[in-house]
Design a protein around this motif. Structure first.
Motif, PDB file in Angstrom:
ATOM      1  N   GLU A 126      37.003  30.851  43.386  1.00 13.32           N
ATOM      2  CA  GLU A 126      35.789  30.605  44.172  1.00 13.32           C
ATOM      3  C   GLU A 126      35.404  31.833  44.998  1.00 13.32           C
ATOM      4  OE1 GLU A 126      34.184  27.578  47.682  1.00 13.32           O
ATOM      5  OE2 GLU A 126      35.950  27.034  46.509  1.00 13.32           O
ATOM      6  N   LYS A 127      36.386  32.408  45.694  1.00 11.03           N
ATOM      7  CA  LYS A 127      36.117  33.604  46.499  1.00 11.03           C
ATOM      8  C   LYS A 127      35.715  34.773  45.599  1.00 11.03           C
ATOM      9  CE  LYS A 127      36.132  36.126  50.273  1.00 11.03           C
ATOM     10  NZ  LYS A 127      35.095  35.963  51.304  1.00 11.03           N
ATOM     11  N   ALA A 128      36.351  34.880  44.439  1.00 11.52           N
ATOM     12  CA  ALA A 128      36.028  35.954  43.491  1.00 11.52           C
ATOM     13  C   ALA A 128      34.569  35.848  43.048  1.00 11.52           C
ATOM     14  CB  ALA A 128      36.963  35.888  42.284  1.00 11.52           C
ATOM     15  N   LEU A 140      36.272  42.065  45.000  1.00 12.89           N
ATOM     16  CA  LEU A 140      36.579  41.299  43.786  1.00 12.89           C
ATOM     17  C   LEU A 140      37.910  41.749  43.193  1.00 12.89           C
ATOM     18  CD1 LEU A 140      35.984  39.370  41.462  1.00 12.89           C
ATOM     19  CD2 LEU A 140      34.531  41.155  40.442  1.00 12.89           C
ATOM     20  N   THR A 141      38.135  43.060  43.167  1.00 10.12           N
ATOM     21  CA  THR A 141      39.396  43.583  42.641  1.00 10.12           C
ATOM     22  C   THR A 141      40.569  43.061  43.451  1.00 10.12           C
ATOM     23  OG1 THR A 141      38.259  45.602  41.932  1.00 10.12           O
ATOM     24  CG2 THR A 141      40.652  45.697  42.068  1.00 10.12           C
ATOM     25  N   GLU A 142      40.414  43.060  44.769  1.00 10.82           N
ATOM     26  CA  GLU A 142      41.479  42.567  45.651  1.00 10.82           C
ATOM     27  C   GLU A 142      41.729  41.080  45.410  1.00 10.82           C
ATOM     28  OE1 GLU A 142      44.504  42.935  48.236  1.00 10.82           O
ATOM     29  OE2 GLU A 142      43.230  44.596  47.599  1.00 10.82           O
ATOM     30  N   GLU A 143      40.653  40.328  45.219  1.00 11.90           N
ATOM     31  CA  GLU A 143      40.794  38.888  44.994  1.00 11.90           C
ATOM     32  C   GLU A 143      41.457  38.601  43.649  1.00 11.90           C
ATOM     33  OE1 GLU A 143      40.740  34.973  46.079  1.00 11.90           O
ATOM     34  OE2 GLU A 143      40.334  36.757  47.304  1.00 11.90           O
ATOM     35  N   LEU A 144      41.159  39.406  42.639  1.00 11.24           N
ATOM     36  CA  LEU A 144      41.831  39.250  41.343  1.00 11.24           C
ATOM     37  C   LEU A 144      43.322  39.522  41.489  1.00 11.24           C
ATOM     38  CD1 LEU A 144      39.256  41.037  39.003  1.00 11.24           C
ATOM     39  CD2 LEU A 144      39.747  38.577  39.088  1.00 11.24           C
TER      40      LEU A 144
END
Length: 204
Positions: A126-128, A140-144
């Protein structure tokens, strides 16, 4: 242009894009190169990795116009996004492709649920999706990275589970395999890789 094409081995089109980005920021190309390398070095130190500045410059110079414009045409911001992507084992363009994939909400949620059903692991994209919607490729990279269950499922799962893990973030099975592989190389570093696989493999 000589430094970019002869010393770093970039093509004329790629070198031209870097030079143009520098001009749009009102800076000389050499200054942009220095700032970009400094950004990569700082992130390497912060994350305990060793990402090649040349690879980052290549990612920036080959980035699509949509990525460049979305990130404010700033070489430093592009360098941060490209470095974080490389630390995850991906290129900047691959992170951008993931952003597009997970914003196909119905399909993405279906693949997320399929992944959880097939692997027994829980993920939350969801956050991504929110970060992708805002063109925040660094976030996005951090969330992945925070959804490590995806790479864990790939590393330990059967073929169907691997395909489900890749589909959950819009990658092919081979691309996710390469991502996991690159992460391992980054973690090992030069000395660790040599110790694990031998000097000849390292040189290759």
């Amino acid at each position: 242009m000589t430094a970019l094409t002869k010393q770093l081995g970039l093509g004329t089109a790629e070198a031209s894009q870097l030079a143009l980005l520098a001009r749009t920021q009102g800076k000389d190309t050499e200054g942009v190169l220095e700032n970009t390398v400094a950004t990569v070095s700082a992130l390497n130190k912060q994350n305990g990795v060793a990402i090649s500045a040349k690879a980052v410059l290549n990612d920036i110079s080959t980035a699509s116009k949509s990525i460049v414009v979305s990130l404010g045409m700033s070489p430093e911001i592009l360098a941060e996004a490209a470095t974080q992507a490389r630390a995850l084992g991906l290129s900047l363009s691959q992170v951008d492709a993931i952003a597009g994939s997970i914003l196909d909400f119905e399909s993405s949620i279906e693949k997320e649920l399929s992944f959880e059903l097939l692997t027994g692991k829980q993920i939350n994209l969801e956050k991504a999706r929110e970060l992708a919607l805002n063109n925040d490729l660094v976030g996005l990279t951090e969330e992945l990275k925070n959804n490590a269950e995806i790479t864990e499922a790939f590393a330990t799962g059967n073929r169907i589970q691997q395909e489900a893990a890749a589909a959950a973030i819009g990658l092919s099975r081979e691309d996710l395999a390469d991502m996991v592989y690159q992460q391992e190389l980054i973690k090992l570093g030069a000395e660790g890789f040599t110790a694990a696989y031998g000097e000849q493999a390292y040189q290759s």
